[in-house]
Write an enzyme that holds these catalytic residues in place. Structure first.
Site, mmCIF file in Angstrom:
data_model
loop_
_atom_site.group_PDB
_atom_site.id
_atom_site.type_symbol
_atom_site.label_atom_id
_atom_site.label_comp_id
_atom_site.label_asym_id
_atom_site.label_seq_id
_atom_site.Cartn_x
_atom_site.Cartn_y
_atom_site.Cartn_z
ATOM 1 C CE1 TYR A 55 -3.160 -2.901 0.251
ATOM 2 C CE2 TYR A 55 -3.595 -2.335 2.532
ATOM 3 C CZ TYR A 55 -3.841 -3.125 1.434
ATOM 4 O OH TYR A 55 -4.770 -4.137 1.506
ATOM 5 C CD1 TRP A 206 -10.404 -7.515 0.362
ATOM 6 C CD2 TRP A 206 -10.888 -5.785 -0.956
ATOM 7 N NE1 TRP A 206 -10.167 -7.908 -0.935
ATOM 8 C CE2 TRP A 206 -10.448 -6.863 -1.763
ATOM 9 C CE3 TRP A 206 -11.247 -4.582 -1.569
ATOM 10 C CZ2 TRP A 206 -10.369 -6.782 -3.156
ATOM 11 C CZ3 TRP A 206 -11.168 -4.495 -2.954
ATOM 12 C CH2 TRP A 206 -10.729 -5.587 -3.724
#
Length: 337
Positions: A55, A206
């Site tokens: 990320y 998610w």
């Protein structure tokens, strides 16, 4: 306050609303605002935090480490992941080889400024590494105390079953899978969820709001709101585009009176819908500013009645993807470079 659920059949309890910093930290949100948002999550009772080395190319882990500095380690549950390449694009800097897994955990611990993570997850399945090599590396990391538990992300039912069996042989346990799951993306329900229920594994899901589409903010025939994920050219728009067709946006608008009847906001209803699945241990939520969390955490402990669930499913019939074959196309066949 946010309620807790057990992760699989382990003794670890995590907040059913877990803060995830994919896309936002290091990309959409500056560091100070990101840190403020993490602190708001803590104030609201969230103690579980999910990130990954990839990320923002390690930036998200660094920000989370700064934000959690000074919080007693025993009061937190920290999750991260390994698979995708970060930093230099070398021949061994991706996948789930023993080398990359150990390089990955050492880098994550350094950036997060902790001695161990609570959950270390295989971010995808690696077709180029023998599964036994991967499982042996994870087992060694657990025995060394660098990770308390091991999970996977977006593995198929067959991959989960094989990995779980190897883990048991090697003296540790797979406790979780982290897939995409929402009322618009239900592809795990047919095979993955029943397999995990059988094996004692949970889902940490998610995009429970389908990249924000289930908030109802995208109006059919109108331009996306400025600053929304659909306008983000750093990656957000690419992920949300699968839900941006006219038919889907029209179906989502049909959810608004259902939410109003239930006395819920659209985000609260979307999150409560995924938490209604008993195999879901947590829904990952993110935020680009602290006050967004004030609303979403209220989904914790909400129980949707049968009529509301049926109304949601009926409104999205025809646009919600329930094809289990979609779980077979997530992990790359060759390692990314």
């Amino acid at each position: 306050m946010v309620e807790y659920r057990y992760l699989g059949n382990s003794g670890l309890r995590i907040t059913e609303i877990t803060y995830g910093n994919w896309v936002t930290h290091g990309l959409q949100v500056d560091r100070d605002k990101a840190i403020a948002t993490v602190h708001r999550a803590l104030d609201l009772g969230i103690t579980s935090f999910d990130t990954a080395d990839v990320y923002a190319n390690t930036g998200a882990e660094k920000i989370l480490g700064k934000a959690l500095k000074g919080i007693p380690r025993e009061d937190l549950e920290i999750f991260t992941k390994v698979y995708w390449p970060v930093g230099n694009r070398g021949p061994n800097n991706a996948g789930l080889s023993r080398k990359h897994i150990f390089d990955g955990i050492h880098g994550s611990l350094r950036r997060l400024k902790v001695d161990y993570v609570d959950l270390y997850q295989a971010h995808r399945f690696d077709y180029e590494t023998p599964l036994e090599e991967t499982m042996r590396a994870f087992g060694d990391i657990v025995r060394q105390g660098k990770a308390m538990y091991i999970g996977v992300s977006e593995w198929t039912a067959e991959q989960i079953r094989e990995g779980h069996a190897l883990a048991e042989e090697l003296g540790f346990q797979l406790v979780s899978n982290q897939p995409q799951y929402s009322a618009l993306w239900r592809v795990i329900e047919d095979k993955v969820v029943p397999t995990c229920e059988e094996l004692g594994m949970s889902q940490i899901v998610w995009s429970p709001m389908a990249q924000g589409v289930l908030s109802g903010k995208y109006i059919p025939g109108e331009q996306p709101p400025a600053g929304s994920r659909a306008t983000d050219d750093k990656g957000g728009a690419n992920f949300v585009k699968r839900f941006m067709d006219l038919e889907t946006l029209q179906a989502v608008q049909r959810l608004k009176p259902i939410a109003a009847e239930a006395g819920l906001s659209m985000p609260q209803m979307a999150i409560a819908w995924v938490l209604a699945n008993p195999n879901v241990a947590a829904a990952l939520v993110g935020a680009s500013r602290p006050e967004q969390l004030d609303e979403t955490v209220k989904a914790s402990a909400i129980t949707l009645d049968t009529n509301t669930v049926e109304a949601i499913n009926s409104a999205l019939a025809g646009v919600s993807n329930q094809d289990p074959q979609a779980t077979y196309s997530v992990s790359p066949r060759t390692r990314p470079i």
